[in-house]
Design an enzyme around this catalytic site. Structure first.
Site, PDB file in Angstrom:
ATOM      1  N   CYS A 251       0.857  -1.194   0.000  1.00 55.40           N
ATOM      2  CA  CYS A 251       0.000   0.000   0.000  1.00 55.40           C
ATOM      3  C   CYS A 251       0.894   1.245   0.000  1.00 55.40           C
ATOM      4  CB  CYS A 251      -0.859   0.027   1.265  1.00 55.40           C
ATOM      5  SG  CYS A 251      -1.847  -1.446   1.497  1.00 55.40           S
TER       6      CYS A 251
ATOM      7  N   ARG B  19       1.604   1.602  -5.933  1.00 55.05           N
ATOM      8  CA  ARG B  19       1.751   0.639  -4.828  1.00 55.05           C
ATOM      9  C   ARG B  19       0.426  -0.045  -4.493  1.00 55.05           C
ATOM     10  NH1 ARG B  19       6.429   1.181  -2.052  1.00 55.05           N
ATOM     11  NH2 ARG B  19       5.526   0.109  -0.269  1.00 55.05           N
TER      12      ARG B  19
ATOM     13  N   TRP C 216      -3.684  -1.701  -1.275  1.00 54.96           N
ATOM     14  CA  TRP C 216      -3.523  -2.939  -2.050  1.00 54.96           C
ATOM     15  C   TRP C 216      -4.024  -4.031  -1.102  1.00 54.96           C
ATOM     16  CZ3 TRP C 216      -2.332  -4.564  -6.835  1.00 54.96           C
ATOM     17  CH2 TRP C 216      -1.915  -5.870  -7.039  1.00 54.96           C
TER      18      TRP C 216
ATOM     19  N   ASN D 184       0.671  -0.222   6.074  1.00 55.02           N
ATOM     20  CA  ASN D 184       1.095  -1.011   4.917  1.00 55.02           C
ATOM     21  C   ASN D 184       1.788  -2.244   5.478  1.00 55.02           C
ATOM     22  OD1 ASN D 184       2.089  -2.057   2.545  1.00 55.02           O
ATOM     23  ND2 ASN D 184       3.853  -0.687   2.461  1.00 55.02           N
ATOM     24  N   GLY D 185       1.233  -3.422   5.209  1.00 57.17           N
ATOM     25  CA  GLY D 185       1.861  -4.653   5.709  1.00 57.17           C
ATOM     26  C   GLY D 185       0.802  -5.679   6.044  1.00 57.17           C
TER      27      GLY D 185
ATOM     28  N   GLU E 263      10.008 -18.745 -20.852  1.00 57.95           N
ATOM     29  CA  GLU E 263       9.762 -17.413 -20.284  1.00 57.95           C
ATOM     30  C   GLU E 263      10.786 -16.407 -20.801  1.00 57.95           C
ATOM     31  OE1 GLU E 263       7.521 -15.895 -19.050  1.00 57.95           O
ATOM     32  OE2 GLU E 263       8.379 -14.179 -17.989  1.00 57.95           O
TER      33      GLU E 263
ATOM     34  N   LYS F  28       9.734 -13.066 -22.859  1.00 54.83           N
ATOM     35  CA  LYS F  28      10.166 -11.720 -22.437  1.00 54.83           C
ATOM     36  C   LYS F  28      10.839 -10.994 -23.595  1.00 54.83           C
ATOM     37  CE  LYS F  28       8.339 -11.056 -19.416  1.00 54.83           C
ATOM     38  NZ  LYS F  28       7.455 -12.146 -19.213  1.00 54.83           N
TER      39      LYS F  28
ATOM     40  N   GLU G  93       8.210 -10.057 -26.331  1.00 56.46           N
ATOM     41  CA  GLU G  93       7.147  -9.082 -26.049  1.00 56.46           C
ATOM     42  C   GLU G  93       7.663  -7.678 -25.791  1.00 56.46           C
ATOM     43  OE1 GLU G  93       4.612  -9.843 -22.699  1.00 56.46           O
ATOM     44  OE2 GLU G  93       6.173 -10.843 -21.588  1.00 56.46           O
TER      45      GLU G  93
ATOM     46  N   HIS H 216      15.648 -32.590 -33.299  1.00 59.02           N
ATOM     47  CA  HIS H 216      14.523 -33.156 -34.080  1.00 59.02           C
ATOM     48  C   HIS H 216      13.913 -32.122 -34.996  1.00 59.02           C
ATOM     49  CE1 HIS H 216      14.719 -36.823 -31.703  1.00 59.02           C
ATOM     50  NE2 HIS H 216      14.818 -36.067 -30.630  1.00 59.02           N
TER      51      HIS H 216
ATOM     52  N   LYS I  78      -1.862  -5.252 -20.028  1.00 59.56           N
ATOM     53  CA  LYS I  78      -1.404  -5.905 -18.809  1.00 59.56           C
ATOM     54  C   LYS I  78      -2.325  -7.061 -18.433  1.00 59.56           C
ATOM     55  CE  LYS I  78       1.029  -6.840 -15.287  1.00 59.56           C
ATOM     56  NZ  LYS I  78       2.273  -7.611 -15.544  1.00 59.56           N
TER      57      LYS I  78
HETATM   58  C1  AGP Z   1       3.521 -11.805 -19.423  1.00 62.95           C
HETATM   59  O1  AGP Z   1       4.740 -11.103 -19.638  1.00 62.95           O
HETATM   60  C2  AGP Z   1       2.499 -11.440 -20.446  1.00 62.95           C
HETATM   61  N1  AGP Z   1       2.205 -10.062 -20.324  1.00 62.95           N
HETATM   62  C3  AGP Z   1       1.291 -12.368 -20.504  1.00 62.95           C
HETATM   63  O2  AGP Z   1       1.741 -13.574 -21.064  1.00 62.95           O
HETATM   64  C4  AGP Z   1       0.581 -12.708 -19.180  1.00 62.95           C
HETATM   65  O3  AGP Z   1       1.410 -13.541 -18.403  1.00 62.95           O
HETATM   66  C5  AGP Z   1      -0.707 -13.481 -19.515  1.00 62.95           C
HETATM   67  O4  AGP Z   1      -1.546 -12.628 -20.253  1.00 62.95           O
HETATM   68  C6  AGP Z   1      -1.450 -13.979 -18.274  1.00 62.95           C
HETATM   69  O5  AGP Z   1      -1.827 -12.881 -17.492  1.00 62.95           O
HETATM   70  P1  AGP Z   1      -2.349 -13.180 -16.001  1.00 62.95           P
HETATM   71  O6  AGP Z   1      -1.189 -13.782 -15.262  1.00 62.95           O
HETATM   72  O7  AGP Z   1      -2.760 -11.849 -15.462  1.00 62.95           O
HETATM   73  O8  AGP Z   1      -3.489 -14.143 -16.099  1.00 62.95           O
END
Ligand code: AGP
Length: 617
Positions: free
Chosen positions: A2, A27, A74, A100-101, A490, A494, A497, A513, A612
């Site tokens: 928070c 936050r 939060w 906050n905590g 992953e 990264k 994206e 393969h 997001k």
């Molecule tokens: C992660 O870097 C991406 N932005 C995306 O793959 C994300 O992980 C995916 O959309 C799932 O989102 P969520 O964890 O909020 O469900």
């Protein structure tokens, strides 16, 4: 986490507090509130949602005063409602707090001290206001130094608390006195010209002063118009020097980092501790995740686990699969949410389905979980955002406590998800076949993981040099085996994206393969070759790559000198238990993608085409 801000001085407090909250909105933004001291009492206004909602509500109030506190929430305990918004007060309304905590023992404190008290919220924070109330009356009568009574009451109350706090307290009978204390949640004091600030970070105060005092754990501060005094929790005065902060306000919001993604990468050693806090049981070599809402009988009845997620969360789920099968011996599948729903899944009452999601709002995952529920499985959530749809619609689960993750590219949520899934696998495993000795080793590795992640972050300058060498390449292949295959996936995601460079990830053994046909001196390979049971196999795969003259960047275990013979560049990470390797090995790949994006001038926090939280199917 928070955001807290307090002010005492000669200017109107409200605009300063509101602007300060906006600086702290990153936050937490579930709800917000403000309390201003006015003629011997407090005027408090709270609102659900972002700061704008609070500001709109305040339009109709003419609150004047030069002393007050504010908070943006939060949620950790208690839903996202106005009565759960801070500030909170004691029964009388004389004592008002923002926090906050997490008060881990708030139920015990409530049962032990607060019989007869009128509690108005479901939060752990409100307990603190009433606890101080129970302590204050004794000190106010006994203490000749009335001024010190509030500080003594706060010290006494906090001596009973287990958990973390960044706490700020005001009392109607102590006009123009702010008491604040810190344990595990940051607090910083701003020292201006006859005005003082207290906040969760420096961003709310930098427009007014650059002279600050950072509180350390188990320190408290008493702020009045005449100045600042620092004490420890045993009321011993502490001398602390002020520091000069030369960040801009905007930079300060990101804690001095250039953007949220880098801040969140560096948050990981801290927030991983929040994921683990109160959930590891050392002497039994197990974990206990309270929100699971399953009896031991239920847990023993499970003969299949399905981990449902999207994107980065699905790669965390893949690590969870290894953990559940290795520790608990339960057949475990990872299902991409958008496929699961239309695959006519066969589920029953002995199936446990976890929905894994940072936002808790991903439409594909929500739809898949509704289908799983319809088919009679146990359905639980592993999510970051408190009170999110997945948290509310599942019949229990666990918050990963990564704090707000604002960069579109997920980083700290990924590592916290893995920690929670491995703890679940341990909890199930200790009910079945994991020995206490094995469990104790894993718990010990968990206890050390924050330091290992901190060490892994220290390779940032190495990574920046490697990025300079490879930033002109248009394709990358990421390889890993076992628990490091999800890490390769992953790392590849990264890079894709946030830099828009094409990359693919494969299990190391799969490369021959087909994908090996891609390799040439123009197609670098990033491979994870850490010391574990698959080291020799992975080493052979890398030798196959070298024979095709592809450049190789290795993630290797500290001390492995052989790695240098296999690669053009090596990034060393500390060793840890195999199931926890993703928590350490992912960090260099996050930094690789981040610095590549910066080198290419990309918008790291807001990459093109992405959101997001993907709330559409
Ligand atoms: C992660 O870097 C991406 N932005 C995306 O793959 C994300 O992980 C995916 O959309 C799932 O989102 P969520 O964890 O909020 O469900």
């Amino acid at each position: 986490m928070c955001g807290i801000v307090g002010y005492i001085g000669h200017k109107e407090a409200l605009p300063i507090l509101l602007k300060g909250l906006r600086r702290l909105e990153y936050r937490g933004y579930d709800s917000a509130g403000v309390a201003i001291a006015h003629n011997g009492t407090f005027k408090s206004v709270r609102a659900v949602g972002k700061i704008d909602n609070l500001a709109a509500k305040l339009q109709n109030e003419n609150i004047q005063g030069t002393f007050g506190i504010a908070h943006t929430r939060w949620a950790t305990h208690g839903g996202v409602t106005e009565e759960n918004a801070h500030p909170h007060t004691d029964c009388s309304g004389d004592i008002i707090v923002v926090h906050n905590g997490i008060v881990e023992n708030y139920r015990e404190l409530k049962d032990k001290f607060l019989k007869g008290h009128t509690l108005r919220s479901q939060t752990d924070t409100e307990i603190l206001a009433h606890l101080i109330e129970t302590q204050y009356s004794a000190f106010a009568e006994a203490s000749a130094d009335k001024q010190g009574a509030l500080r003594a009451a706060v010290q006494s109350a906090l001596s009973y608390v287990r958990g973390t706090y960044g706490l700020v307290v005001m009392h109607a009978k102590h006009p123009r006195t702010l008491i604040a204390a810190r344990l595990g949640s940051p607090l910083v004091v701003g020292v201006g010209d006859k005005e003082y600030f207290i906040a969760s970070d420096t961003s709310p105060m930098l427009a007014h002063t650059q002279q600050v005092i950072f509180l350390d754990d188990e320190e408290m501060v008493e702020i009045t118009d005449t100045g600042v005094q620092i004490f420890n929790l045993q009321d011993k005065k502490i001398d602390k020097h002020t520091e000069h902060i030369d960040w801009s306000e905007a930079e300060a919001e990101k804690g001095g980092f250039a953007n949220f993604m880098l801040k969140e990468i560096f948050d990981q050693p801290t927030v991983i501790k929040d994921a683990l806090r109160g959930r590891l049981v050392e002497d039994e070599g197990t974990a206990h995740l309270g929100g699971l809402n399953m009896t031991d009988v239920d847990m023993r009845s499970i003969n299949r686990v399905i981990l449902i997620a999207c994107g980065t969360a699905s790669y965390a789920a893949m690590v969870g699969k290894y953990a559940f099968e290795r520790l608990a011996g339960i057949p475990t599948e990872v299902e991409v949410a958008s496929e699961f729903r239309y695959s006519d899944p066969i589920l029953d009452k002995n199936t446990l389905v976890f929905g894994i999601s940072q936002s808790g709002e991903t439409a594909d995952t929500i739809a898949a979980l509704r289908e799983a529920k319809r088919k009679g499985a146990f359905v639980r959530g592993v999510v970051n955002v408190i009170g999110s749809t997945i948290a509310r619609e599942t019949d229990g689960g666990t918050y990963i406590h990564a704090g707000p993750e604002l960069a579109v590219a997920s980083t700290k949520a990924y590592t916290n998800m893995i920690a929670v899934l491995v703890m679940y696998a341990l909890q199930f495993g200790r009910l079945r076949r994991v020995t206490v000795a094995t469990g104790e080793r894993l718990v010990k590795a968990f206890r050390e993981i924050s330091v290992k992640m901190e060490q892994s972050l220290k390779i940032e300058s190495e990574v920046k040099k490697i990025v300079e060498k490879y930033k002109q390449y248009k394709n990358f292949l990421f390889l890993g085996r076992g628990v490091n295959f999800p890490v390769a996936l992953e790392g590849s995601l990264k890079l894709k994206e946030i830099t828009y460079i094409h990359s693919e990830a494969y299990p190391g053994g799969e490369m021959k393969h087909g994908p090996i046909a891609l390799l040439s001196p123009d197609f670098p390979v990033v491979a994870i070759l850490t010391k574990n049971q698959l080291y020799d196999k992975m080493r052979s795969n890398i030798e196959e790559i070298r024979a095709r003259k592809a450049p190789v960047i290795l993630i290797a275990t500290e001390g492995d000198e052989q790695a240098k013979e296999l690669a053009d560049d090596v990034i060393y990470v500390p060793p840890t238990m195999e199931l926890l390797e993703p928590l350490v090995n992912t960090i260099p790949l996050q930094l690789f993608a981040y610095h590549m994006a910066v080198a290419l001038g990309k918008d790291v926090d807001r990459p093109r085409n992405l959101a997001k939280s993907v709330t559409v199917e």
